[in-house]
Scaffold this motif. Structure first.
Motif, PDB file in Angstrom:
ATOM      1  N   SER A 131       3.940 -11.565  -0.593  1.00 35.49           N
ATOM      2  CA  SER A 131       4.979 -11.007  -1.462  1.00 35.49           C
ATOM      3  C   SER A 131       5.641  -9.773  -0.873  1.00 35.49           C
ATOM      4  O   SER A 131       6.534  -9.196  -1.499  1.00 35.49           O
ATOM      5  CB  SER A 131       4.388 -10.675  -2.833  1.00 35.49           C
ATOM      6  OG  SER A 131       3.324  -9.745  -2.713  1.00 35.49           O
ATOM      7  N   ASP A 132       5.236  -9.382   0.323  1.00 36.46           N
ATOM      8  CA  ASP A 132       5.792  -8.158   0.931  1.00 36.46           C
ATOM      9  C   ASP A 132       7.299  -8.254   1.147  1.00 36.46           C
ATOM     10  O   ASP A 132       7.987  -7.231   1.198  1.00 36.46           O
ATOM     11  CB  ASP A 132       5.089  -7.869   2.266  1.00 36.46           C
ATOM     12  CG  ASP A 132       5.146  -9.039   3.227  1.00 36.46           C
ATOM     13  OD1 ASP A 132       4.655 -10.132   2.878  1.00 36.46           O
ATOM     14  OD2 ASP A 132       5.697  -8.864   4.321  1.00 36.46           O
ATOM     15  N   ARG A 133       7.840  -9.475   1.242  1.00 37.33           N
ATOM     16  CA  ARG A 133       9.277  -9.619   1.473  1.00 37.33           C
ATOM     17  C   ARG A 133      10.114  -9.172   0.274  1.00 37.33           C
ATOM     18  O   ARG A 133      11.349  -9.047   0.387  1.00 37.33           O
ATOM     19  CB  ARG A 133       9.616 -11.053   1.844  1.00 37.33           C
ATOM     20  CG  ARG A 133       9.408 -12.090   0.767  1.00 37.33           C
ATOM     21  CD  ARG A 133       9.646 -13.487   1.361  1.00 37.33           C
ATOM     22  NE  ARG A 133       9.553 -14.571   0.411  1.00 37.33           N
ATOM     23  CZ  ARG A 133       8.412 -15.119  -0.001  1.00 37.33           C
ATOM     24  NH1 ARG A 133       7.259 -14.639   0.441  1.00 37.33           N
ATOM     25  NH2 ARG A 133       8.425 -16.134  -0.852  1.00 37.33           N
TER      26      ARG A 133
END
Length: 258
Positions: free
Chosen positions: A187-189
């Motif tokens: 989910s870092d994007r």
């Protein structure tokens, strides 16, 4: 009765389905609640909120007592209902689904995502409140699953996300990012670096769209509107907090089967 102002999603403009993403305009509340505050949990005058919700129900062509909105707790829980419930018996959950004609489903928000769902073929609808915690913990998928339990199919479900806080307005701390790293790898994007050291900007819109895609729904529409940035049309919890205002109004998104 004065008309409650609302926005619509092309995805949900289907025969036999009424829906609305209500703005803050077209109600009777005053002060920080001006004017279409739908939040019974606010400190607004109870009669003003009742009148505001009655105007919302009228926009959906249902009786006021047929608009069901739960006691939201930032959970991933979705509940199927067949009849409305009294205010004092509101279920504690963050999504409702139904196959009952003439029953409206609603959720409130003031930066959190408000999502409306429909399987037009099965005539099953849903409404979900998706703040960051609910989205992370699976409220979108839970809503789809609850609709499927009534006979819907994910590959027929269409959904739309109403106004909610957008990435340029949503600065978060390291502990927030860590919760996503622990709970949803990859989910870092959905985070961008903030100009402030140690801070990030979170894309709630994009994250909810991603969870909808992972749930396998047929079509998803994002109205692409930022509650924080558009004070004229939307309430915002974060904006009220930054201004140290005593309280804030709540927007409502709702859907009903004719």
């Amino acid at each position: 009765m004065t008309t409650a102002e609302s926005l619509s999603a092309t995805t949900l403009e289907l025969p036999g389905v009424a829906h609305a993403f209500f703005t803050r305009r077209g109600g009777v509340s005053a002060g920080v609640y001006a004017s279409l505050n739908g939040g019974v949990g606010s400190h607004d005058e109870a009669e003003a909120v009742r009148e505001n919700r009655a105007r919302m129900a009228a926009a959906l062509a249902i009786a006021p007592e047929r608009l069901a909105i739960p006691f939201q707790v930032h959970s991933p829980d979705a509940l199927a209902i067949t009849a409305p419930f009294p205010r004092e018996a509101r279920p504690r959950c963050d999504a409702l689904v139904t196959a009952t004609p003439g029953l409206g489903l609603g959720v409130t928000g003031a930066d959190c995502g408000m999502i409306l769902f429909v399987d037009a073929q099965a005539r099953i609808i849903g409404a979900a409140h998706a703040g960051w915690k609910g989205a992370l913990n699976g409220v979108v998928e839970a809503t789809v699953a609850a609709m499927e339990a009534l006979g819907a199919r994910a590959d027929r479900i269409q959904a739309a996300l109403g106004p909610c806080i957008a990435q340029p307005s949503y600065e978060v701390g390291a502990e927030f990012v860590a919760a996503f790293e622990a709970g949803d790898k990859g989910s870092d994007r959905f985070f961008a670096r903030s100009l402030n050291a140690g801070r990030s900007m979170f894309d709630l819109h994009g994250y909810i769209a991603n969870r909808a895609a992972r749930a396998g729904i047929a079509r998803f529409e994002d109205l692409g509107l930022d509650t924080y940035a558009d004070e004229a049309r939307f309430f915002s919890y974060r904006r009220a907090t930054h201004r140290k205002e005593p309280d804030y109004g709540r927007l409502v998104a709702a859907i009903a089967l004719a």
